[in-house]
Design an enzyme around this catalytic site. Structure first.
Site, PDB file in Angstrom:
ATOM      1  N   CYS A  99       0.799  -1.204   0.024  1.00 46.84           N
ATOM      2  CA  CYS A  99       0.031   0.041   0.015  1.00 46.84           C
ATOM      3  C   CYS A  99       0.833   1.134   0.060  1.00 46.84           C
ATOM      4  CB  CYS A  99      -0.908  -0.071   1.151  1.00 46.84           C
ATOM      5  SG  CYS A  99      -2.105   1.366   1.304  1.00 46.84           S
ATOM      6  N   GLY A 100       0.837   2.154  -1.044  1.00 45.23           N
ATOM      7  CA  GLY A 100       1.584   3.322  -1.111  1.00 45.23           C
ATOM      8  C   GLY A 100       1.219   4.325  -0.103  1.00 45.23           C
ATOM      9  N   HIS A 101      -0.091   4.633  -0.219  1.00 44.91           N
ATOM     10  CA  HIS A 101      -0.391   5.747   0.700  1.00 44.91           C
ATOM     11  C   HIS A 101      -0.152   5.263   2.114  1.00 44.91           C
ATOM     12  CE1 HIS A 101      -4.267   3.977   2.088  1.00 44.91           C
ATOM     13  NE2 HIS A 101      -3.970   4.779   3.126  1.00 44.91           N
ATOM     14  N   HIS A 219      -7.971  -3.846  -7.778  1.00 45.11           N
ATOM     15  CA  HIS A 219      -8.014  -2.430  -7.912  1.00 45.11           C
ATOM     16  C   HIS A 219      -8.356  -2.005  -9.234  1.00 45.11           C
ATOM     17  CE1 HIS A 219      -5.730  -3.101  -4.139  1.00 45.11           C
ATOM     18  NE2 HIS A 219      -5.692  -1.919  -4.063  1.00 45.11           N
ATOM     19  N   ASP A 245     -10.246   5.357  -3.080  1.00 42.78           N
ATOM     20  CA  ASP A 245      -9.251   5.941  -2.500  1.00 42.78           C
ATOM     21  C   ASP A 245      -9.070   7.402  -2.573  1.00 42.78           C
ATOM     22  OD1 ASP A 245      -6.618   6.400  -1.691  1.00 42.78           O
ATOM     23  OD2 ASP A 245      -5.829   4.701  -2.755  1.00 42.78           O
ATOM     24  N   CYS A 249      -3.584   7.016  -4.438  1.00 44.53           N
ATOM     25  CA  CYS A 249      -3.058   5.658  -4.495  1.00 44.53           C
ATOM     26  C   CYS A 249      -1.774   5.370  -5.049  1.00 44.53           C
ATOM     27  CB  CYS A 249      -4.124   4.826  -5.553  1.00 44.53           C
ATOM     28  SG  CYS A 249      -4.015   3.042  -5.180  1.00 44.53           S
ATOM     29  N   GLY A 250      -0.882   5.215  -4.273  1.00 46.29           N
ATOM     30  CA  GLY A 250       0.547   4.930  -4.316  1.00 46.29           C
ATOM     31  C   GLY A 250       0.815   3.733  -5.270  1.00 46.29           C
ATOM     32  N   THR A 251       0.343   2.632  -5.033  1.00 47.02           N
ATOM     33  CA  THR A 251       0.381   1.305  -5.941  1.00 47.02           C
ATOM     34  C   THR A 251      -0.350   1.706  -7.325  1.00 47.02           C
ATOM     35  OG1 THR A 251      -1.432   0.231  -4.808  1.00 47.02           O
ATOM     36  CG2 THR A 251       0.733  -0.231  -4.074  1.00 47.02           C
TER      37      THR A 251
HETATM   38  O1  PYC Z   1      -1.888   3.830  -1.965  1.00 43.94           O
HETATM   39  O2  PYC Z   1      -1.275   1.975  -2.783  1.00 43.94           O
HETATM   40  C1  PYC Z   1      -2.060   2.669  -2.035  1.00 43.94           C
HETATM   41  C2  PYC Z   1      -3.495   2.048  -1.768  1.00 43.94           C
HETATM   42  C3  PYC Z   1      -4.062   0.725  -1.945  1.00 43.94           C
HETATM   43  C4  PYC Z   1      -5.123   0.676  -1.580  1.00 43.94           C
HETATM   44  C5  PYC Z   1      -5.469   2.134  -0.826  1.00 43.94           C
HETATM   45  N1  PYC Z   1      -4.388   2.836  -0.971  1.00 43.94           N
END
Ligand code: PYC
Length: 323
Positions: A99-101, A219, A245, A249-251
């Site tokens: 999870c990026g965030h 996702h 999100d 979303c980081g990923t």
């Molecule tokens: O930021 O990767 C992310 C992420 C995945 C699900 C919610 N945020």
């Protein structure tokens, strides 16, 4: 699982948590008191959390202690010697790969606890180790796992819409990325966007479309131009549990970067500024790693609270409300 079984499973009576948000998307890190998952690789410990402590996951993130939007993280000892900590993320329906965030929120949490100083560190995750760099002004960069496009311009049949084309890409989770969808990506439209993206996910499921090794595409990411001069694009991301999100979303930004580089639309080292549906922004750059891209995603996170969650064994809703 009955309460007696939970006790015999070493379920804690309480845990310490730190809450934060990254571009509006909340993260709750269990910093102590969580279940003992042993000392194996993080991927093995993630499976143990999934198979043996799912009620614990649910109790931490679901109502009445949390919400469907909340991403949780269990802080554990790393198995990689160059990492300062290990993290296993989870949400309202299960465990996550990465999870990026949440990693940006975790970095802010570790700084808040005095466990890391400004500078560069590594974190162990179930899908490989990632780098974090803590900057001034609550900003954090995450050097994510190698990301890549798995399938280009795949067409599926979406109920109530018809044929829809998109790319399948990995950015630490599996994404279906769609540019041409006819939707208005605005915060006032999130109910409609959520319904639309759920139908895309059902279509992927029905048609048996997966990531590599059968990985579930859980996702869905829609893109649109933005009139914000500080961003290159606006997105809407449906998360596995049905919430959207609030952050870019980081990923998902990593998966997008991989597609842009694969299409020759972004050069390694060039910055991509991804805006979320609520207007928060991540900046990302990538470097080549063979035929993959290693993205670095930068955003800011703020600690919003710190405390203890109690799991009273006589509470009939101890394990949260599953809907
Ligand atoms: O930021 O990767 C992310 C992420 C995945 C699900 C919610 N945020």
């Amino acid at each position: 699982m009955t309460v007696e079984t939970l006790h015999s499973h070493g379920w804690p009576d309480s845990v310490r948590i730190v809450d934060s948000h990254t571009g509006g998307e909340p993260t709750r890190i269990v910093v102590s008191g969580g279940p003992d998952l042993g000392s194996g690789k993080l991927a093995e410990r993630r499976e143990r959390l999934r198979d043996e402590f799912d009620d614990f996951r649910a109790a931490v993130v679901l109502e009445p202690r949390g919400t469907d939007v909340l991403v949780g993280g269990l802080l554990v000892e790393p198995s990689e010697p160059d990492c300062v900590a290990g993290i296993i993320f989870f949400n309202n329906v299960g465990v996550l790969n990465m999870c990026g965030h949440g990693t940006i929120g975790l970095a802010a949490t570790l700084a808040h606890l005095g466990r890391v100083d400004k500078g560069v560190h590594r974190l162990d995750t179930p899908v490989g180790s990632v780098g974090i760099e803590l900057h001034e002004n609550n900003e954090v960069s995450v050097e994510n796992v190698p990301s890549y496009r798995f399938a280009r311009n795949l067409t599926i049949e979406v109920e109530g819409h018809g044929p829809l084309s998109g790319d399948v890409a990995w950015g630490g989770n599996w994404f279906f990325l769609v540019e041409d969808h006819g939707q208005v990506i605005e915060v006032g439209n999130v109910e409609r966007l959520s319904d639309f993206t759920r139908r895309i996910r059902s279509a992927l499921d029905r048609e048996g479309v997966t990531g590599a090794d059968g990985g579930e595409i859980d996702h869905i990411e829609l893109f649109a131009p933005t009139d914000n001069p500080a961003a290159d694009s606006r997105n809407f991301v449906l998360c596995p549990g049905g919430a959207y999100d609030r952050s870019p979303c980081g990923t998902g930004t990593s998966a997008k970067l991989a597609c842009l580089v694969a299409d020759g639309k972004l050069s390694p080292g060039e910055t991509w500024r991804q805006e979320s549906v609520i207007g928060s922004i991540f900046e990302a750059t990538g470097k080549l790693d063979g035929d993959k891209v290693i993205p670095t995603v930068r955003g800011s996170a703020y600690v919003t609270g710190e405390g203890e969650l109690f799991f009273d064994s006589t509470d009939p809703l101890r394990t949260g409300i599953s809907t």
